[in-house]
Design a protein around this motif. Structure first.
Motif, short mmCIF file in Angstrom:
data_model
loop_
_atom_site.label_atom_id
_atom_site.label_comp_id
_atom_site.label_asym_id
_atom_site.label_seq_id
_atom_site.Cartn_x
_atom_site.Cartn_y
_atom_site.Cartn_z
N GLU A 36 66.34 50.93 8.57
CA GLU A 36 67.05 49.65 8.57
C GLU A 36 66.06 48.52 8.28
OE1 GLU A 36 70.30 49.45 8.67
OE2 GLU A 36 70.28 51.62 8.82
N PRO A 37 66.54 47.42 7.67
CA PRO A 37 65.64 46.31 7.34
C PRO A 37 64.79 45.87 8.54
CG PRO A 37 67.76 45.96 6.31
CD PRO A 37 67.90 47.21 7.13
N ALA A 82 70.69 52.87 -1.31
CA ALA A 82 70.12 52.04 -0.23
C ALA A 82 69.56 50.73 -0.74
CB ALA A 82 69.02 52.82 0.50
N LYS A 86 70.34 47.50 0.93
CA LYS A 86 69.66 47.06 2.15
C LYS A 86 68.43 46.22 1.83
CE LYS A 86 70.53 51.16 5.04
NZ LYS A 86 69.81 52.18 5.80
N SER A 87 67.92 46.33 0.60
CA SER A 87 66.73 45.57 0.23
C SER A 87 67.05 44.08 0.19
CB SER A 87 66.21 46.02 -1.12
OG SER A 87 66.03 47.40 -1.07
N GLU A 121 69.01 42.55 2.30
CA GLU A 121 68.88 42.12 3.70
C GLU A 121 67.40 42.07 4.10
OE1 GLU A 121 71.16 40.99 5.47
OE2 GLU A 121 70.22 40.96 7.46
N ARG A 166 68.24 58.79 5.10
CA ARG A 166 68.73 57.40 5.08
C ARG A 166 67.54 56.44 5.16
NH1 ARG A 166 73.93 55.98 7.11
NH2 ARG A 166 72.98 54.17 8.08
#
Ligand code: PMT
Length: 414
Positions: free
Chosen positions: A167-168, A16, A19-20, A22, A164
């Motif tokens: 989300e950002p 993941a 995603k960091s 973003e 999961r």
């Protein structure tokens, strides 16, 4: 907006981590500055160069770098931030933080900080549900560490379940709710001086040390109600069963497991004006929970489980004599005859209002983002449109303020 806020983002080692990148972009769009600490495992997933390019700041990785320590000591790194965010937060970094280890720069910064910390866990579902991780998360929550997620969904390892990373945009919203209140113009506080208890989430009733009876409540509705009452100025104690969402800022949260513990925590809150019971309390518990794990032996018939009733928290608070809160609100989770069953439940439990919601699986109230409710009181039944759980909470808090003769602007305008 996060203008002028300084975020120290710790990127640990997990898929993941992409995603960091973003997340940095989204934070900077809102005016925050981001400085990154990258763990050795994190560097297997994203490069220091990408983090540096997006944050426009240097990336810190090495606790023993003479240059880093002379320019920016590890203590200063955390002191210079308004908030530390760990995304992704792996099982490993949660365990190291819970144990108080300082064996790399990220763990040292987390141990040395006096700033709020937000964790965005990401890991395999079995790692997230492992008793060791569950215990570490509980320890960290009790120390005031905030959590966002993890979400349910398909995972990179081909399994499905919670694990999961959020989300950002969800992480940014959690950061805003932690950092922005001080910047918001003062809200009207019609519930100032009122004390409230809100129950939220499921309860867990032990069958043996590793198994339990529970349900799918996420705590989203109850936590939103606690936040909404606090936003209107109430002094709120949230009694939460085990959930994966963050404690709401500005609310005193007590973490419990079982219905017995939930009742004790509600009564320990002392004299209160408002009680809102949104928790999905297990109606029954094992009559005699086993002290050690019940063994499955070859040829053995499945053991039978004798159940006994749990205390009814809503009914206890509603029938508390002189100590009864001035307003007691229950929820009714129904899958059929919604209004009729809820009307009956209000009378049986002795509460003033009951919020009836359809919890049929097809509707997805348990764990979902929206809720369709009827507000039932002695004066009748009000049908509300389908709303986000936060909006249901704000509307309910507004009604509660009105009940105490202190309408919010929205209520006064109606
Ligand atoms: O947590 P979410 O995923 O956001 O989902 C929200 C919700 C569906 C859990 C919530 O909106 C809700 O309906 N909460 C009540 C769930 C429930 O247990 O309903 P019930 O009809 O079984 O109980 C009626 C009332 O008695 C509830 O206020 C409940 O908190 C209370 N109760 C029930 C049993 C018990 N032993 N003690 C209680 O206090």
């Amino acid at each position: 907006m996060l203008k002028g806020k300084r975020i120290l983002l710790i990127v640990a080692g997990g898929i993941a981590a992409f995603k960091s990148l973003e997340l940095i972009r989204r934070l900077r769009e809102r005016g925050a500055s981001v400085r990154c600490v990258l763990t050795a495992a994190g560097a297997k997933f994203v490069t220091p160069m990408s983090l540096q390019a997006l944050s426009e700041d240097r990336v810190y990785s090495d606790m023993f770098s003479l240059t880093d320590e002379s320019e920016m000591g590890h203590i200063q790194l955390s002191r210079d931030a308004d908030l530390l965010v760990v995304a992704p937060a792996t099982a490993n970094i949660l365990a190291r933080m819970a144990a108080g280890l300082a064996d790399d720069l990220a763990a040292t910064v987390l141990l040395a900080t006096d700033k709020p910390v937000l964790m965005a866990p990401a890991m395999n579902v079995r790692m997230w549900t492992h008793p060791a991780t569950v215990a570490n998360v509980e320890t960290l929550k009790q120390r005031g560490i905030h959590f966002i997620g993890p979400n349910d969904g398909a995972m990179a390892c081909n399994e499905y379940g919670p694990g999961r990373m959020s989300e950002p945009e969800e992480i940014v919203a959690a950061i805003e709710s932690m950092l922005a209140p001080a910047e918001r113009p003062p809200l009207e506080k019609p519930l100032a001086g009122k004390r409230a208890v809100v129950t939220s989430g499921p309860t867990r009733e032990a069958i043996d040390p590793v198994r339990y009876i529970s349900n799918h409540s996420s705590g989203k509705q109850g936590h939103a109600i606690a936040s909404a009452l606090a936003a209107l100025g109430a002094d709120v104690t949230l009694v939460s069963g085990p959930v994966a969402i963050a404690d709401p800022p500005g609310v005193a949260t007590v973490h419990v497991d079982s219905a017995d513990q939930m009742l004790t925590a509600c009564l320990a809150a002392g004299r209160i004006d408002i009680a809102v019971c949104a928790a999905a309390v297990a109606d029954w518990k094992a009559a005699r929970p086993a002290g050690s794990k019940i063994k499955k032996r070859a040829g053995m018939a499945p053991p039978s489980l004798e159940l006994t009733a749990n205390p009814d928290i809503l009914a206890t608070l509603s029938k508390r004599g002189p100590q009864r809160p001035a307003l007691v609100v229950g929820f009714a989770a129904e899958t059929e005859n919604l209004v009729a069953n809820a009307v009956d439940k209000r009378q049986r439990k002795g509460c003033d209002w009951i919020v009836a919601n359809d919890v049929s699986p097809a509707i997805g109230t348990f764990g979902g983002e929206r809720n369709t409710v009827h507000l039932i009181s002695a004066s009748g039944v009000e049908e509300w449109p389908t709303l986000a759980k936060g909006e249901v909470a704000m509307r309910l808090a507004g009604r509660i303020a009105l009940h105490f003769g202190r309408p919010t602007k929205a209520e006064a305008a109606e």
